[in-house]
Scaffold this active site. Structure first.
Site, PDB file in Angstrom:
ATOM      1  N   SER A  37       3.249   6.120  18.001  1.00 27.30           N
ATOM      2  CA  SER A  37       2.263   6.944  17.775  1.00 27.30           C
ATOM      3  C   SER A  37       2.890   8.473  17.981  1.00 27.30           C
ATOM      4  O   SER A  37       3.646   8.783  18.950  1.00 27.30           O
ATOM      5  CB  SER A  37       1.045   6.978  18.554  1.00 27.30           C
ATOM      6  OG  SER A  37       0.262   8.208  18.593  1.00 27.30           O
ATOM      7  N   ASP A  72     -10.873  12.035  10.849  1.00 24.14           N
ATOM      8  CA  ASP A  72      -9.782  12.059   9.737  1.00 24.14           C
ATOM      9  C   ASP A  72     -10.359  12.725   8.399  1.00 24.14           C
ATOM     10  O   ASP A  72      -9.841  13.408   7.743  1.00 24.14           O
ATOM     11  CB  ASP A  72      -9.775  10.411   9.259  1.00 24.14           C
ATOM     12  CG  ASP A  72      -8.919   9.867  10.412  1.00 24.14           C
ATOM     13  OD1 ASP A  72      -7.853  10.432  10.885  1.00 24.14           O
ATOM     14  OD2 ASP A  72      -9.113   8.392  10.565  1.00 24.14           O
ATOM     15  N   ASN A 129      -7.587   2.713  -7.988  1.00 31.78           N
ATOM     16  CA  ASN A 129      -6.923   1.877  -7.050  1.00 31.78           C
ATOM     17  C   ASN A 129      -6.551   0.404  -7.963  1.00 31.78           C
ATOM     18  O   ASN A 129      -6.846   0.152  -8.924  1.00 31.78           O
ATOM     19  CB  ASN A 129      -8.111   1.276  -6.299  1.00 31.78           C
ATOM     20  CG  ASN A 129      -7.509   0.544  -5.091  1.00 31.78           C
ATOM     21  OD1 ASN A 129      -6.471   0.861  -4.462  1.00 31.78           O
ATOM     22  ND2 ASN A 129      -8.011  -0.658  -4.657  1.00 31.78           N
ATOM     23  N   GLY A 144       1.834  14.599   4.147  1.00 37.78           N
ATOM     24  CA  GLY A 144       1.053  13.653   4.916  1.00 37.78           C
ATOM     25  C   GLY A 144       0.818  14.085   6.501  1.00 37.78           C
ATOM     26  O   GLY A 144      -0.091  13.759   6.927  1.00 37.78           O
ATOM     27  N   ALA A 155      -8.002   5.009   4.829  1.00 38.93           N
ATOM     28  CA  ALA A 155      -7.621   6.302   4.673  1.00 38.93           C
ATOM     29  C   ALA A 155      -8.504   6.890   3.364  1.00 38.93           C
ATOM     30  O   ALA A 155      -9.103   8.045   3.408  1.00 38.93           O
ATOM     31  CB  ALA A 155      -6.116   6.210   4.534  1.00 38.93           C
ATOM     32  N   THR A 163      -6.860  -2.736  -7.131  1.00 41.08           N
ATOM     33  CA  THR A 163      -7.928  -3.494  -7.307  1.00 41.08           C
ATOM     34  C   THR A 163      -9.069  -2.660  -7.660  1.00 41.08           C
ATOM     35  O   THR A 163      -9.788  -1.791  -6.877  1.00 41.08           O
ATOM     36  CB  THR A 163      -8.063  -4.367  -6.091  1.00 41.08           C
ATOM     37  OG1 THR A 163      -7.114  -4.835  -5.384  1.00 41.08           O
ATOM     38  CG2 THR A 163      -9.304  -5.292  -6.081  1.00 41.08           C
ATOM     39  N   LYS A 167     -10.192   0.717  14.649  1.00 43.27           N
ATOM     40  CA  LYS A 167     -11.113   1.636  14.002  1.00 43.27           C
ATOM     41  C   LYS A 167     -12.553   1.073  13.882  1.00 43.27           C
ATOM     42  O   LYS A 167     -13.622   1.919  14.052  1.00 43.27           O
ATOM     43  CB  LYS A 167     -10.419   2.171  12.887  1.00 43.27           C
ATOM     44  CG  LYS A 167      -9.497   3.502  13.544  1.00 43.27           C
ATOM     45  CD  LYS A 167      -9.031   3.993  11.980  1.00 43.27           C
ATOM     46  CE  LYS A 167      -8.314   5.128  12.527  1.00 43.27           C
ATOM     47  NZ  LYS A 167      -7.859   5.979  11.252  1.00 43.27           N
ATOM     48  N   GLY A 178      -8.612   2.013   0.510  1.00 43.69           N
ATOM     49  CA  GLY A 178      -8.489   1.475   1.970  1.00 43.69           C
ATOM     50  C   GLY A 178      -9.271   2.437   2.734  1.00 43.69           C
ATOM     51  O   GLY A 178      -9.767   3.203   2.447  1.00 43.69           O
ATOM     52  N   GLU A 228     -12.087  -3.289  -8.281  1.00 45.72           N
ATOM     53  CA  GLU A 228     -13.620  -3.541  -7.390  1.00 45.72           C
ATOM     54  C   GLU A 228     -13.641  -2.605  -6.391  1.00 45.72           C
ATOM     55  O   GLU A 228     -14.680  -2.133  -6.123  1.00 45.72           O
ATOM     56  CB  GLU A 228     -13.864  -5.047  -7.370  1.00 45.72           C
ATOM     57  CG  GLU A 228     -14.641  -5.448  -6.486  1.00 45.72           C
ATOM     58  CD  GLU A 228     -16.174  -5.318  -7.335  1.00 45.72           C
ATOM     59  OE1 GLU A 228     -16.110  -4.927  -8.452  1.00 45.72           O
ATOM     60  OE2 GLU A 228     -17.147  -5.083  -6.573  1.00 45.72           O
TER      61      GLU A 228
HETATM   62  P1  ATR Z   1      -5.107   2.690   4.855  1.00 45.38           P
HETATM   63  O1  ATR Z   1      -5.876   2.482   5.938  1.00 45.38           O
HETATM   64  O2  ATR Z   1      -3.706   3.112   5.050  1.00 45.38           O
HETATM   65  O3  ATR Z   1      -5.931   2.965   3.530  1.00 45.38           O
HETATM   66  P2  ATR Z   1      -5.678  -0.109   3.698  1.00 45.38           P
HETATM   67  O4  ATR Z   1      -7.040  -0.291   4.168  1.00 45.38           O
HETATM   68  O5  ATR Z   1      -4.880  -1.383   3.879  1.00 45.38           O
HETATM   69  O6  ATR Z   1      -4.589   0.826   4.365  1.00 45.38           O
HETATM   70  O7  ATR Z   1      -5.454   0.229   2.015  1.00 45.38           O
HETATM   71  C1  ATR Z   1      -4.395   0.352   1.280  1.00 45.38           C
HETATM   72  C2  ATR Z   1      -4.631   0.768   0.055  1.00 45.38           C
HETATM   73  O8  ATR Z   1      -3.379   0.881  -0.486  1.00 45.38           O
HETATM   74  C3  ATR Z   1      -5.480   0.085  -0.868  1.00 45.38           C
HETATM   75  O9  ATR Z   1      -6.063   0.783  -1.742  1.00 45.38           O
HETATM   76  C4  ATR Z   1      -4.336  -0.806  -1.837  1.00 45.38           C
HETATM   77  O10 ATR Z   1      -4.714  -1.444  -2.868  1.00 45.38           O
HETATM   78  P3  ATR Z   1      -5.734  -2.723  -3.063  1.00 45.38           P
HETATM   79  O11 ATR Z   1      -7.140  -2.304  -2.528  1.00 45.38           O
HETATM   80  O12 ATR Z   1      -5.581  -3.159  -4.560  1.00 45.38           O
HETATM   81  O13 ATR Z   1      -5.150  -3.649  -1.960  1.00 45.38           O
HETATM   82  C5  ATR Z   1      -3.306  -0.015  -1.986  1.00 45.38           C
HETATM   83  N1  ATR Z   1      -1.987  -0.582  -2.042  1.00 45.38           N
HETATM   84  C6  ATR Z   1      -1.416  -1.235  -1.008  1.00 45.38           C
HETATM   85  N2  ATR Z   1      -0.105  -1.851  -1.717  1.00 45.38           N
HETATM   86  C7  ATR Z   1      -0.147  -1.222  -2.881  1.00 45.38           C
HETATM   87  C8  ATR Z   1       0.897  -1.449  -3.961  1.00 45.38           C
HETATM   88  N3  ATR Z   1       2.051  -2.206  -3.883  1.00 45.38           N
HETATM   89  N4  ATR Z   1       0.445  -0.833  -5.005  1.00 45.38           N
HETATM   90  C9  ATR Z   1      -0.666  -0.055  -5.246  1.00 45.38           C
HETATM   91  N5  ATR Z   1      -1.607  -0.011  -4.449  1.00 45.38           N
HETATM   92  C10 ATR Z   1      -1.348  -0.597  -3.014  1.00 45.38           C
END
Ligand code: ATR
Length: 295
Positions: free
Chosen positions: A22, A109, A158, A253, A138, A160, A73, A136, A162
């Protein structure tokens, strides 16, 4: 640096697992030192099964507050006395404030991200059109932050779809028009052409995790688009480099990381922190850790 503590030293810290990497301790401790405050920020590694005991412990030990990180969290919510509206909307806590034994769960955040846009790029989200890549944790905080700052439209793209739809529905309840897309949807080009701000929240571009991939076509980036990437390893991701090449303004970032810390500092201490000192501490630590990884 060895500091003198006393019976009056106020303690804040971080609970997460792991916490060793951290950057928050250096950021807050430099700020306390600069202001000559008798405060200290300590990282506490807390295993998931020990979370409830750790929360009881922080109350018992009269810590003034903690930051909360992965994996606690959301899991910490039932152990707190109250959530702020921001934490409730996001469904996650990143900052706990101990008000004489009464534990308030907050989330800095969202407001921290919006403040990074205002302070580092002079960008006001009110009335703006945003595209968020990822859905996700963040992305959720960022969507809530932008919606509460009265963004006019938020498109969530995204992998995914959904999950994008779920986040778009949540953000829509806070006011803006929203839409959900797949990350590889052809409509993303149109959304970007009309957008004022793009926020990248996926691991694409992160060192060691597909750093060769740009999450969007470089040719879709046009000024005056503001491009933010919440990935900070490397400090300048391929997306930020592409955006800068195309003449777009960028917020790296470290922006969100810095201002979520600034907001937490203000809540714990009631004082404005020396932001320039915190920024320098953060950037020095990031440069040092990334330099040593390359070596
Ligand atoms: P964080 O807290 O950093 O946001 P998270 O909740 O695990 O972490 O979310 C990760 C995000 O990155 C999600 O939107 C994930 O997409 P999915 O919902 O489809 O899983 C996205 N992500 C992770 N790996 C990825 C990849 N290789 N290509 C595209 N999107 C990715």
């Amino acid at each position: 640096m060895v500091r003198d503590f006393s019976g009056e030293t106020a303690v804040v810290g971080l609970i997460g697992y792991p916490v060793a990497h951290s950057l928050s301790p250096v950021m807050h401790n430099r700020a306390f030192a600069q202001l000559e405050m008798n405060w200290v920020y300590v990282p506490f590694p807390v295993r998931p099964e020990d979370l409830e005991a750790a929360v009881k412990g922080l109350r018992a030990l009269s810590l003034r507050g903690v930051n909360v990180t992965v994996p606690h969290k959301t899991a910490i919510v039932p152990f707190l006395d109250r959530l702020t509206p921001a934490a409730a909307a996001i469904g996650a806590v990143n900052t706990v404030i101990n008000q004489d034994g009464y534990l308030v769960g907050d989330n800095t955040d969202a407001i921290g991200f919006v403040r990074s846009l205002r302070e580092e790029a002079d960008f006001d989200p009110a009335g703006s059109r945003a595209v968020i890549l990822g859905a996700g944790g963040a992305a959720r905080a960022i969507a809530v932050g932008l919606a509460e700052s009265r963004a006019a439209r938020i498109a969530i793209a995204n992998r995914t779809r959904e999950r994008a739809r779920e986040l778009a529905e949540l953000a829509a309840r806070l006011g803006p028009e929203t839409t959900a897309l797949a990350l590889d949807s052809p409509e993303l080009e149109e959304e970007l052409a009309a957008a004022d701000v793009l926020v990248q929240t996926t691991p694409l571009g992160m060192a060691g995790a597909g750093e060769a991939h740009l999450p969007v076509n470089e040719n879709w980036l046009h000024p005056p688009l503001l491009v933010c990437d919440i990935v900070y390893t490397p400090l300048y991701t391929p997306l930020l480099a592409a955006a800068a090449r195309r003449g777009c303004r960028i917020v790296p970032g470290w922006g969100m990381l810095l201002y979520q810390g600034v907001e937490a500092f203000e809540r714990w201490t009631g004082r404005p922190p020396p932001i320039a000192v915190m920024r320098r501490a953060l950037l020095d630590a990031l440069q040092m850790s990334q330099g040593s990884e390359e070596a």
